[in-house]
Structure formats: C-alpha cells, structure tokens
Design a protein around this motif. Structure first.
Motif, mmCIF file in Angstrom:
data_model
loop_
_atom_site.group_PDB
_atom_site.id
_atom_site.type_symbol
_atom_site.label_atom_id
_atom_site.label_comp_id
_atom_site.label_asym_id
_atom_site.label_seq_id
_atom_site.Cartn_x
_atom_site.Cartn_y
_atom_site.Cartn_z
ATOM 1 N N LYS A 1 -10.306 -17.787 -14.840
ATOM 2 C CA LYS A 1 -9.411 -17.721 -13.681
ATOM 3 C C LYS A 1 -8.246 -18.706 -13.798
ATOM 4 C CE LYS A 1 -11.231 -14.703 -10.690
ATOM 5 N NZ LYS A 1 -10.467 -13.545 -10.173
ATOM 6 N N THR A 2 -8.388 -19.682 -14.709
ATOM 7 C CA THR A 2 -7.318 -20.662 -14.853
ATOM 8 C C THR A 2 -6.214 -20.186 -15.803
ATOM 9 O OG1 THR A 2 -8.401 -21.816 -16.703
ATOM 10 C CG2 THR A 2 -8.973 -22.529 -14.476
ATOM 11 N N LEU A 3 -6.357 -18.976 -16.389
ATOM 12 C CA LEU A 3 -5.276 -18.455 -17.230
ATOM 13 C C LEU A 3 -3.975 -18.457 -16.429
ATOM 14 C CD1 LEU A 3 -4.182 -17.028 -19.777
ATOM 15 C CD2 LEU A 3 -4.818 -14.866 -18.699
ATOM 16 N N ASN A 4 -2.958 -19.070 -17.003
ATOM 17 C CA ASN A 4 -1.685 -19.225 -16.290
ATOM 18 C C ASN A 4 -0.900 -17.917 -16.286
ATOM 19 O OD1 ASN A 4 -1.462 -19.508 -19.073
ATOM 20 N ND2 ASN A 4 0.186 -21.001 -18.990
ATOM 21 N N VAL A 5 -1.364 -16.961 -15.473
ATOM 22 C CA VAL A 5 -0.714 -15.644 -15.439
ATOM 23 C C VAL A 5 0.713 -15.715 -14.903
ATOM 24 C CG1 VAL A 5 -2.865 -14.326 -15.267
ATOM 25 C CG2 VAL A 5 -1.737 -15.107 -13.193
ATOM 26 N N LEU A 6 1.031 -16.756 -14.156
ATOM 27 C CA LEU A 6 2.411 -16.972 -13.716
ATOM 28 C C LEU A 6 2.700 -18.460 -13.880
ATOM 29 C CD1 LEU A 6 4.816 -15.373 -12.660
ATOM 30 C CD2 LEU A 6 4.183 -16.043 -10.355
ATOM 31 N N ALA A 7 3.246 -18.805 -15.024
ATOM 32 C CA ALA A 7 3.449 -20.209 -15.379
ATOM 33 C C ALA A 7 4.884 -20.618 -15.081
ATOM 34 C CB ALA A 7 3.132 -20.421 -16.853
ATOM 35 N N LYS A 8 5.030 -21.663 -14.294
ATOM 36 C CA LYS A 8 6.372 -22.145 -13.979
ATOM 37 C C LYS A 8 6.956 -22.888 -15.170
ATOM 38 C CE LYS A 8 9.159 -24.589 -10.554
ATOM 39 N NZ LYS A 8 9.177 -25.335 -9.281
ATOM 40 N N VAL A 9 8.210 -22.580 -15.490
ATOM 41 C CA VAL A 9 8.891 -23.225 -16.598
ATOM 42 C C VAL A 9 9.774 -24.357 -16.081
ATOM 43 C CG1 VAL A 9 10.455 -22.890 -18.555
ATOM 44 C CG2 VAL A 9 8.865 -21.072 -17.898
ATOM 45 N N ASP A 10 10.630 -24.049 -15.122
ATOM 46 C CA ASP A 10 11.514 -25.034 -14.506
ATOM 47 C C ASP A 10 11.975 -24.479 -13.173
ATOM 48 O OD1 ASP A 10 13.511 -23.140 -15.161
ATOM 49 O OD2 ASP A 10 13.927 -24.131 -17.068
ATOM 50 N N LYS A 11 13.019 -25.036 -12.595
ATOM 51 C CA LYS A 11 13.461 -24.588 -11.269
ATOM 52 C C LYS A 11 14.062 -23.193 -11.296
ATOM 53 C CE LYS A 11 18.042 -26.779 -11.498
ATOM 54 N NZ LYS A 11 18.951 -27.752 -10.826
ATOM 55 N N TYR A 12 14.403 -22.695 -12.493
ATOM 56 C CA TYR A 12 15.004 -21.372 -12.592
ATOM 57 C C TYR A 12 14.001 -20.277 -12.949
ATOM 58 C CZ TYR A 12 19.347 -24.102 -13.003
ATOM 59 O OH TYR A 12 20.377 -24.962 -12.795
#
Length: 498
Positions: free
Chosen positions: A232-243
C-alpha cells in the motif's frame, strides 16, 4: 481518465423478421459498448515497466519465511478432551490443556513462478516443538496428571501467492490453495503412570497432529496478507515539486511468466492538482530478458516527454536573465553598449541602458533515447528588453531558438537524476523593434547565456531528481542504468529496513 459513452445516441431503422427489433437493438448496443471498452483498454500502454526476477523473489522468500515462522510460533492449540475404551481399564477420560509452541524451524523453503497463477511457496522438512499438560481419569475415581512434550517433524506446507491489482492501482497479494501436513509426531509424557498413557499414545498423537494441521494454513495465509500494508506504500502518486507529480498506478493486472512478475505502470507526469493528458501517447516497449538483478525498472521516453509537457504547461520553463547573473569577470554584459557592438541600432536608440532577457520554452522539450545516448530537443524564444530609468521594459527583439542538449542520467538513492550539456543552438529572428540585423552576430552572447546561466540552473533542478516507484523503506543497491532504444533500463537489487 474518464469515458462517457451513450448507447442511446445510436439510432437505426429496423426491418428484421428474425428477431424482435427491441432485442436486435439491445444486442447491437451491447456490441458497440464492448468494442468501445476493448479499444480503450488496448490503447493504454505503460510509460513504466517493472520486472521482479527470481532473484528478487528469493530475497522476498527470506523475509517471508521469517514472518511465517513468527506466525507459527503463536499457535495456540485448543484443549483436547475425550474418552477411549482401553482394556482392561474400561473407559478412560483424558484432557490435554495449555498446549503451546516452544520452537519452530523451517530449514527448507522455495518459491517458484506459476505462469498465469502466481508464486508458489513450498516449505518442507519443517519441525516444531510443543509443551502442554495432561490429565486422565479411569475406574471412576482414579486420576493422574502431568506434562508432555510433542515434537512434530516432516511438516510440509504449500501455498500459492496470487498477485492482483487493487482499486488504487497498487499490487495486492493473497494466499490460495494452502495445504499443510505433518509427517510424524512423537509425544513424551512426564509424571504419572507411564504404563497408562502409553496405552493410548498413538490415538493422542493423531488428534494433536490433526489439530495442528488445521491451525497452520490460516496463519500462513495471514503472513502472506501481512505484505499488503507494505504494498500500500507504493507511491502511485509521487510529488516531485510544486509543479509536478508522477503517477505510478498500474494500468493492467500483473503478468506472471515463468521467469518474472511484470507490472505495467502509468509512468506519467501531471501538473499538481490537475491531471491533463498530453497530446502524445506512450510507445510500446519491452524489457530485455535479464535476471542478474532482483528488480528492473524501464522508464520510457514518454515519461520524460510528459515531464516536459507539465513544466511547459505550468510556465516553469521560463526565466528572466539579468546582468547580475553573469559572472563579474565576463567581458559580456547585459546592456545596450555590449549589444550595440553587434546591433548598432540598439546603442543608438537606447544608449546607456541595462537589458533583460526572457528565455521561454514554446513547446514541450522532446527527449530521444537511443542505445547509450539521450538527447533533448528544445524550442523556445528569447525576448530582449531595454530597462528604462523608470523600470519600464522596452522590447528590442524576439529570437526563435532551436537547440539540443545531451543528457547524462543516474540514480541517486531512490530518485532518477541527471544533468545536461549543450550540443547545438540555432537562432533566427522572430520580431525586431530596432530594424533588421544579422542574428548570427549574437551567437556568442547567447551561447554564453545558455552555458553560464540557463543550463547550470536547469542542472541544479535535475540533480534533485524525481522519485522512482518504491515501496516502504526500500533501498536500491548495486544499481546500473542503461540507455536503450526509446527507454532507459535500471537494474538494481533492493534492501528493506524497518
């Protein structure tokens, strides 16, 4: 992705004599819907592929066996009581209580892939030891009691680990077809009259083995299910930066082959809070049949292209260049005197003023991956302004810029990072507010601006990298990166901590 499909919008004239028109229309509508859904499904190509090899499964087996062993050590057998007719004593009542595991050993285990089904787990030659208390009553008034040790050997367990995709696009596992059997058991009684309990020893052995076999599979299934919180910890939506953020959800069910478990991931960048699909789609690519590492990650040029689309859409690929960004030692300054040496009209019309440049990407940078080579083509504009005494910007000219850079890519921790260097740059005049001039004469200035200001700033951003698909406290070791046709291949081993 949202699909809206209305079969009610379909109309036709029915003259069939074989079927009622209502049935014919219903069947036709169903067929149209099926075609639409099939077309949609087949159009989803992954931007990222992940391959778990037999070596990776072996590492998982080591972790999993330790978990199963801990689970089996928690076995609590229910109290067993009953009666047995034993000559010449007649009816003998017995009970076995407080039975608990004191040790478990699983010396032999293996995992293998079953194409289309899952991962088969096999445990053999296992043994465990139990302790408990016993009581008997016979001839109505004679009682006896003591303790016992039960040693179980030849224990075997088999189970299939099915791998699927959940509603969030993450992998999930569950145990199927579990079977457990006890090869042999030996029981040793302590206290009381040994001649008595030896009479029904074989019967008690069988009762305890049966009770034990019923307890094993539910615990093995639980141990397999315990993996799901980590998945469940797979980063299916991983934030890169503010953009930007990158989506790693699965676009299809896992594929189990004879050599690997393969996952197809979306692998697409999006603007934070806004999922806008780019005007291009992923190309089909396949990972090579390598198995030296535990894990292989293939990232297509589509993933990198979608990143360029996101940053261009967000306006992040735009930079004002001012004179204070240029090293003090440089003889080239951003002022009308320097530019006037190449374009006299500038010095004549705007004498003694500082200048500012606006460098902007006008379309998404286009990456190209070839064997051992990655290049990015960039198209943009450079707008030059003279800065008036009151701060007003007076436009001087707009140049069209078409260039390419070479990219060097590397893995840093669990992130993909890189740097670029200039290959070539071509300038053409877009608009001039100071009359016609030879653009070629400005090449030296803009080469310097790119190499000294633009590219170092870009490399500072690229050095931070963007997250790769990872699970929990996962560490990548022995990592290698290869550039292939249309994708990059990361081969790595993994370690988990905590």
């Amino acid at each position: 992705m949202c699909l809206s499909f209305s079969v009610q919008a379909f109309s036709f004239t029915c003259t069939s004599k074989l079927l009622p028109c209502s049935q014919l229309k219903m069947r036709l509508q169903f067929w149209l819907l099926l075609v639409a859904l099939t077309t949609l499904t087949s159009a989803i190509n992954p931007g990222v592929k992940v391959k778990l090899t037999q070596k990776g499964l072996e590492y998982g087996r080591q972790i999993g066996i330790a978990s199963i062993q801990q689970k089996l050590q928690t076995i609590k057998l229910p109290d067993v009581s009953g009666s047995q007719k034993i000559n010449p004593l007649g009816k003998v009542s017995y009970s076995f209580t407080n039975m608990h595991i004191i040790n478990v050993a699983l010396p032999q285990s293996a995992v293998s892939l079953e194409p289309g089904a899952g991962v088969k787990l096999s445990i053999g030659g296992a043994f465990m030891g139990l302790k408990g208390n016993w009581k008997v009553k016979y001839l109505r008034f004679i009682k006896d009691s003591g303790s016992f040790d039960l040693n179980v050997s030849g224990l075997s367990i088999t189970a299939t680990i099915a791998i699927k995709s959940d509603e969030t696009g993450r992998p999930t596992v569950n145990g199927d077809n579990c079977a457990a059997s006890v090869g042999s058991a030996s029981i040793k009684f302590h206290g009381g009259a040994s001649w008595l309990y030896n009479l029904f020893k074989n019967f008690i052995d069988k009762a305890l083995r049966n009770a034990l076999e019923k307890k094993i599979c539910p615990l093995v299934t639980d141990a397999i299910a315990d993996v799901n919180p980590y998945l469940k910890t797979l980063n299916v939506l991983a934030k890169v930066d503010k953009y930007a953020e990158i989506q790693y959800s699965m676009v299809s069910s896992p594929v189990i082959s004879a050599t690997s478990v393969d996952l197809n991931l979306k692998g697409e960048f999006y603007n934070v809070g806004k999922h806008q699909e780019p005007p291009f789609t992923p190309a089909v690519f396949s990972l090579p049949s390598q198995n030296d590492n535990m894990l292989y990650i293939g990232l297509s040029s589509y993933t990198a292209h979608s990143a360029g689309f996101v940053y261009t859409t967000a306006g992040a690929l735009s930079l004002y260049v001012t004179d204070d960004m240029i090293p003090a030692s440089s003889p080239i300054r951003l002022n009308t005197q320097t530019f006037g040496a190449f374009v006299p009209q500038i010095a004549k019309s705007f004498p003694g003023l500082m200048m500012k440049l606006l460098v902007t990407a006008v379309k998404s940078p286009e990456p190209t991956f070839e064997s051992n080579n990655a290049t990015v083509r960039a198209t943009g504009t450079v707008t030059a302004y003279a800065i008036q005494a009151n701060g007003t910007l007076s436009p001087l000219f707009v140049l069209n810029m078409d260039g390419s850079v070479s990219a060097q890519l590397f893995v840093s921790g669990t992130r993909l990072a890189g740097s670029v260097s200039l290959n070539k740059m071509d300038l053409t005049l877009g608009t001039s507010y100071v009359g016609d001039f030879q653009v070629k004469s400005l090449d030296t200035i803009f080469q310097m601006v790119l190499k000294v200001i633009i590219i170092p700033k870009l490399n500072a951003e690229l050095a931070t990298g963007y997250p790769l698909p990872t699970i929990g406290k996962m560490k990548l070791v022995n990592t290698q990166l290869q550039l292939m046709k249309d994708y990059m291949l990361i081969g790595t081993d993994v370690q988990f901590s905590g």
